[in-house]
Write a protein that holds these residues in place. Sequence first.
Motif, PDB file in Angstrom:
ATOM      1  N   PHE A  45      31.639  48.877  39.205  1.00  0.00           N
ATOM      2  CA  PHE A  45      29.943  49.481  39.713  1.00  0.00           C
ATOM      3  C   PHE A  45      30.097  49.849  41.441  1.00  0.00           C
ATOM      4  O   PHE A  45      31.150  48.860  42.297  1.00  0.00           O
ATOM      5  CB  PHE A  45      29.287  48.123  39.765  1.00  0.00           C
ATOM      6  CG  PHE A  45      28.725  48.656  38.441  1.00  0.00           C
ATOM      7  CD1 PHE A  45      27.244  48.943  37.639  1.00  0.00           C
ATOM      8  CD2 PHE A  45      29.345  46.814  37.129  1.00  0.00           C
ATOM      9  CE1 PHE A  45      27.128  48.669  36.131  1.00  0.00           C
ATOM     10  CE2 PHE A  45      29.239  46.879  36.032  1.00  0.00           C
ATOM     11  CZ  PHE A  45      28.286  47.557  35.387  1.00  0.00           C
ATOM     12  N   SER A  49      28.127  43.644  42.340  1.00  0.00           N
ATOM     13  CA  SER A  49      28.091  43.001  41.157  1.00  0.00           C
ATOM     14  C   SER A  49      28.936  42.049  40.073  1.00  0.00           C
ATOM     15  O   SER A  49      30.019  41.837  40.572  1.00  0.00           O
ATOM     16  CB  SER A  49      28.131  44.722  39.559  1.00  0.00           C
ATOM     17  OG  SER A  49      27.059  45.402  40.435  1.00  0.00           O
ATOM     18  N   ILE A  51      29.778  39.836  36.348  1.00  0.00           N
ATOM     19  CA  ILE A  51      29.742  39.693  34.722  1.00  0.00           C
ATOM     20  C   ILE A  51      30.089  37.988  34.272  1.00  0.00           C
ATOM     21  O   ILE A  51      31.489  37.918  34.638  1.00  0.00           O
ATOM     22  CB  ILE A  51      30.202  41.280  33.741  1.00  0.00           C
ATOM     23  CG1 ILE A  51      29.672  41.037  32.481  1.00  0.00           C
ATOM     24  CG2 ILE A  51      31.729  41.271  33.986  1.00  0.00           C
ATOM     25  CD1 ILE A  51      30.276  42.527  31.988  1.00  0.00           C
ATOM     26  N   TYR A  65      24.758  40.340  32.920  1.00  0.00           N
ATOM     27  CA  TYR A  65      25.152  41.411  34.141  1.00  0.00           C
ATOM     28  C   TYR A  65      24.759  41.035  35.359  1.00  0.00           C
ATOM     29  O   TYR A  65      23.492  40.549  35.516  1.00  0.00           O
ATOM     30  CB  TYR A  65      25.313  42.578  33.907  1.00  0.00           C
ATOM     31  CG  TYR A  65      24.995  43.858  35.132  1.00  0.00           C
ATOM     32  CD1 TYR A  65      26.471  44.026  35.429  1.00  0.00           C
ATOM     33  CD2 TYR A  65      24.223  43.554  35.866  1.00  0.00           C
ATOM     34  CE1 TYR A  65      26.252  44.752  36.630  1.00  0.00           C
ATOM     35  CE2 TYR A  65      24.369  44.961  36.451  1.00  0.00           C
ATOM     36  CZ  TYR A  65      25.473  45.662  37.046  1.00  0.00           C
ATOM     37  OH  TYR A  65      25.459  46.002  38.230  1.00  0.00           O
ATOM     38  N   SER A  67      23.360  41.860  39.401  1.00  0.00           N
ATOM     39  CA  SER A  67      23.683  42.047  40.504  1.00  0.00           C
ATOM     40  C   SER A  67      22.284  42.720  41.610  1.00  0.00           C
ATOM     41  O   SER A  67      21.987  42.386  41.710  1.00  0.00           O
ATOM     42  CB  SER A  67      23.541  44.366  40.276  1.00  0.00           C
ATOM     43  OG  SER A  67      23.987  44.790  41.879  1.00  0.00           O
ATOM     44  N   LYS A  76      19.376  43.052  39.899  1.00  0.00           N
ATOM     45  CA  LYS A  76      19.609  43.504  38.404  1.00  0.00           C
ATOM     46  C   LYS A  76      20.206  42.024  37.609  1.00  0.00           C
ATOM     47  O   LYS A  76      20.898  41.776  37.975  1.00  0.00           O
ATOM     48  CB  LYS A  76      20.311  44.383  37.526  1.00  0.00           C
ATOM     49  CG  LYS A  76      20.180  45.500  37.848  1.00  0.00           C
ATOM     50  CD  LYS A  76      19.326  46.845  37.283  1.00  0.00           C
ATOM     51  CE  LYS A  76      18.396  48.080  37.478  1.00  0.00           C
ATOM     52  NZ  LYS A  76      17.367  48.115  36.421  1.00  0.00           N
ATOM     53  N   ASP A 106      18.774  50.223  32.032  1.00  0.00           N
ATOM     54  CA  ASP A 106      19.331  49.283  31.953  1.00  0.00           C
ATOM     55  C   ASP A 106      20.415  49.230  30.570  1.00  0.00           C
ATOM     56  O   ASP A 106      21.583  48.346  30.532  1.00  0.00           O
ATOM     57  CB  ASP A 106      18.275  48.141  31.792  1.00  0.00           C
ATOM     58  CG  ASP A 106      17.721  47.750  32.576  1.00  0.00           C
ATOM     59  OD1 ASP A 106      18.543  47.988  33.742  1.00  0.00           O
ATOM     60  OD2 ASP A 106      16.523  46.909  33.037  1.00  0.00           O
ATOM     61  N   ILE A 109      23.376  49.530  31.187  1.00  0.00           N
ATOM     62  CA  ILE A 109      24.467  47.908  30.940  1.00  0.00           C
ATOM     63  C   ILE A 109      24.339  47.622  29.737  1.00  0.00           C
ATOM     64  O   ILE A 109      25.548  46.864  29.613  1.00  0.00           O
ATOM     65  CB  ILE A 109      23.085  47.304  32.539  1.00  0.00           C
ATOM     66  CG1 ILE A 109      23.527  47.974  33.483  1.00  0.00           C
ATOM     67  CG2 ILE A 109      24.074  45.708  32.363  1.00  0.00           C
ATOM     68  CD1 ILE A 109      22.341  47.538  34.698  1.00  0.00           C
ATOM     69  N   TYR A 112      27.584  48.539  27.860  1.00  0.00           N
ATOM     70  CA  TYR A 112      28.657  48.275  29.676  1.00  0.00           C
ATOM     71  C   TYR A 112      29.135  46.767  28.596  1.00  0.00           C
ATOM     72  O   TYR A 112      30.490  46.726  28.102  1.00  0.00           O
ATOM     73  CB  TYR A 112      28.707  48.680  30.289  1.00  0.00           C
ATOM     74  CG  TYR A 112      29.227  47.779  31.376  1.00  0.00           C
ATOM     75  CD1 TYR A 112      30.965  48.457  31.377  1.00  0.00           C
ATOM     76  CD2 TYR A 112      29.227  47.051  31.946  1.00  0.00           C
ATOM     77  CE1 TYR A 112      31.960  47.839  32.548  1.00  0.00           C
ATOM     78  CE2 TYR A 112      30.736  46.367  33.093  1.00  0.00           C
ATOM     79  CZ  TYR A 112      31.178  47.120  33.170  1.00  0.00           C
ATOM     80  OH  TYR A 112      32.731  46.802  33.552  1.00  0.00           O
TER      81      TYR A 112
END
Length: 351
Positions: A45, A49, A51, A65, A67, A76, A106, A109, A112
């Motif tokens: 990213f 970030s 995860i 996730y 951030s 986030k 969102d 994400i 992802y």
Amino acid sequence: MRNLHKKLSALILLFLPAAAFSLPATEDWLPDTSGEYVYYSDKSFKDKSIIGFLYYNDETYAARYYSPATLSKQEKDITVYLTVQKDTFPLKFTGERISGMTETGDSDIVNYIHDLFYEFSARRHATSLKKGFVLKTDENFAQFGGSVKIEYSPLVPVFNILSISANDGTPILTVQTTGILASSEDKSFTEFKGIEGLPRDKTRNFKKTKAEPQKASFESQSVKLDGMWKQSMQNMWLLDDFAIITFSTIKPPSKTEFSGDFMAFMIRKLSQGTNGSYSIWKQHKISAEKKDGARIMNVFYQPLSSNVTRDFKTITPLEDGNLAYFSLTIFDDTYQKNRAYFDRILKSYEP
């Protein structure tokens, strides 16, 4: 200080895995136990970030996730709770619950997270991770731009992925911390916001004074101290509130209770944070000790109190089949200003 790491009895009594599987249809000689998690720094990213992935049981996981906010974007913090079909490969999701979605973007994400879970499960399933702490592979990973290098380690929970980097060595995913939830009230997984570098400990007012040498002993174990240390229990010595030494003797479980590598299991558990205390994996060190034992050094950070502790543990097999366990935990500011003093203590330990 004496309450920072009450993990030894829980380690033996509560966290022995009952099965040799964690990810669906993936055999693991060092399986996950409920509540274990891992967080990665995610450089794929543009913004800072992290995860993380959490194992509840063979059918239930969480992925998060996070951030932090910047001048141009909001914070986030999105968590996906997933259920999967047990013992089935390829991976099949059976349900999910999402927390933290605030805008349309969102969903990217969340997608992802889904993609990583599928990809990591498939790659771990195809990898034979035998005894040995690191396995390096060259793989093609479309989500990360093509050819990558992946390092696997059984000391890392869930997918056993230690790092992913581009062919030129540029890091993409790197472990920041591993941990285990102590109870349903432990919010360590959902409250983690990342660790950059080595956090600075509070300034401590420890002052060495001249003191007569003394020996601290427990059963066959001993270490050379001085009169500044006071015995608190039969197996515990305190340096005021700056450091603590504990000894123990551990009886390994029987093969019917635990069929894996118990020494590796111990190293993994003793390297994990819990209850708002996070291990800093860039500081993490493991070295061989006499008689096929191990010395583990970890640095733990407690964000709510701004405490940083440096933790040394030594595990040594004994002739009767048990393990000698020695632990020295020190506030990091005290250690950094008095390295030679504490290193001499560590070198004097005899199992």
